[in-house]
Design an enzyme around this catalytic site. Structure first.
Site, short mmCIF file in Angstrom:
data_model
loop_
_atom_site.label_atom_id
_atom_site.label_comp_id
_atom_site.label_asym_id
_atom_site.label_seq_id
_atom_site.Cartn_x
_atom_site.Cartn_y
_atom_site.Cartn_z
CG ASN A 108 -13.20 -73.13 -3.58
OD1 ASN A 108 -13.66 -72.18 -3.94
ND2 ASN A 108 -14.52 -73.24 -2.70
CG HIS A 152 -17.45 -75.78 3.45
ND1 HIS A 152 -15.70 -75.44 3.59
CD2 HIS A 152 -16.88 -76.10 1.79
CE1 HIS A 152 -15.27 -75.49 2.14
NE2 HIS A 152 -16.57 -75.94 0.94
#
Length: 422
Positions: free
Chosen positions: A318, A349
């Site tokens: 990521n 998140h």
């Protein structure tokens, strides 16, 4: 999920068309901005229905902040509003969806838009509200001297290439792409006359797109086979825990963690291919003279699977989110930058407890890995066999540390996480 894949495949076709028929030599910047924005809005509505309203509300709220807030505070206000709205949406998902089950929904695009909003606000603050000598070299390069127009702002946040699965890119890079300066900016860094060229070459992204589509296909096949045959839930099955030796459990943990990766490889590589197909993502030329199209790449699979340190692993996983965390948090945190960066990553998140188990554990793993590497590695560099042995051991330890850290991220809920750690 079907809508997601359908939108991305259609976006891939639209990206090729966009590059061929609406390239900078065929259409004005305004037309390219408008097309990218309208198609992005259409994809959002098609994929997420009325939930896409959340995206548009957040975008317009922050456009107001960008134009009305004072420059010294613009990054703070934008950060608080964007992260606050994202968190409220994460909270609402607990009541809409069954606790412990993560579904493909509007929060994914909202997370990407939050990254872009905060990135843009910080770069505006750097360009207008700070002196050049106060900035790092990267902050100087990306700083903005003027606020974007409404069309440029909407195009940056809602363009069809990145609205579904990202990745986040820098505003300057995106505007240079729309205006047709993106590739030339990177090529001008190379002395082409020494390489025998009379003029700048015109690199094509087709090869890079085909290569990434092959990775996408392999990832999809692995997802449909491995992921279903090796579910993470099996590692907390009572019979498995009672009858399986400890080392076998560790081995199976590695297998199920590997099986959880292909869906990320699929989504991120396909998103990268969409941007490349539109002509966006050129990053320059490597030492062998090969054109590189990895400016927006979110992962380096080879470096992930061969990582011999926790730092190397997270730097290649990521990638664009890691860059965002560094730019808006790590580089600006007044104290404890590592801890604050991991906490922000968890908050971004969502609010599932598993995320906090993962990222708070990640703080300890990162600090421990730094200490071990700085104090022990020097003793293993005196000979090739010692270095190879060190690399093998650190690879095993790194992979198991990652498995131990990310298992709660996949399981999400408290009960299975506690059972797993016990």
């Amino acid at each position: 999920q079907i809508n997601f894949v359908a939108c991305q495949l259609f976006a891939l076709l639209a990206a090729f068309w966009f590059r061929i028929y609406l390239g900078p030599s065929h259409a004005s910047s305004a037309v390219r901005h408008a097309f990218a924005t309208l198609f992005g809005i259409y994809f959002a509505v098609f994929c997420f229905g009325w939930y896409s309203v959340h995206l548009f509300v957040l975008v317009m709220m922050n456009y107001g902040i960008m134009n009305m807030a004072s420059i010294p505070n613009i990054h703070r206000y934008s950060f608080v509003v964007a992260m606050g709205y994202l968190t409220l949406c994460h909270v609402s998902r607990i009541y809409i969806f069954h606790y412990g089950i993560l579904t493909t929904d509007f929060s994914g695009p909202l997370m990407i838009i939050t990254q872009k909003i905060t990135t843009l606000a910080c770069q505006l603050h750097d360009g207008i509200g700070r002196q050049a000598e106060e900035l790092t070299a990267e902050q100087n390069r990306l700083a903005l001297k003027t606020r974007p127009s409404l069309l440029e702002y909407l195009s940056y946040l809602l363009n069809f290439m990145s609205i579904i699965a990202g990745p986040c890119s820098n505003y300057k890079d995106y505007i240079a792409f729309i205006e047709g300066r993106h590739v030339h900016m990177k090529l001008l860094e190379v002395n082409w006359k020494q390489k025998g060229y009379d003029r700048l070459p015109d690199p094509s992204p087709t090869g890079a797109v085909m290569y990434k589509l092959c990775i996408t296909l392999v990832s999809l096949i692995l997802f449909l086979t491995l992921t279903k045959n090796f579910p993470m839930a099996y590692i907390i099955d009572n019979e498995f825990l009672d009858k399986t030796p400890f080392l076998s459990r560790l081995g199976y943990l590695y297998v199920v963690t590997q099986a959880a990766k292909p869906k990320y490889y699929f989504a991120w590589t396909l998103a990268d291919a969409v941007n490349n197909a539109a002509g966006y993502g050129f990053s320059g030329v490597d030492e062998r003279g090969t054109f590189r199209w990895d400016l927006l790449s979110n992962l380096n699979i080879w470096n992930i699977e061969t990582a011999t340190s926790f730092k190397m692993y997270i730097e290649n996983w990521n990638i664009q989110t890691a860059a965002w965390l560094k730019r808006v948090c790590y580089d600006r945190a007044p104290w404890y930058p590592t801890a604050l960066t991991f906490i922000l990553s968890a908050l971004w998140h969502g609010i599932y407890p598993g995320y906090y188990f993962t990222f708070l554990t990640g703080i300890l793993i990162t600090l421990a890995a730094r200490a071990i590497r700085s104090n022990c590695r020097c003793y293993f560099l005196s000979s090739v066999p010692l270095k190879i042995a060190y690399d093998v051991v650190t690879w095993v330890v790194t992979q198991l540390a990652v498995c131990y850290t990310v298992a709660p991220f996949v399981m999400l809920a408290v009960e299975p996480t506690i059972k797993f750690y016990k």
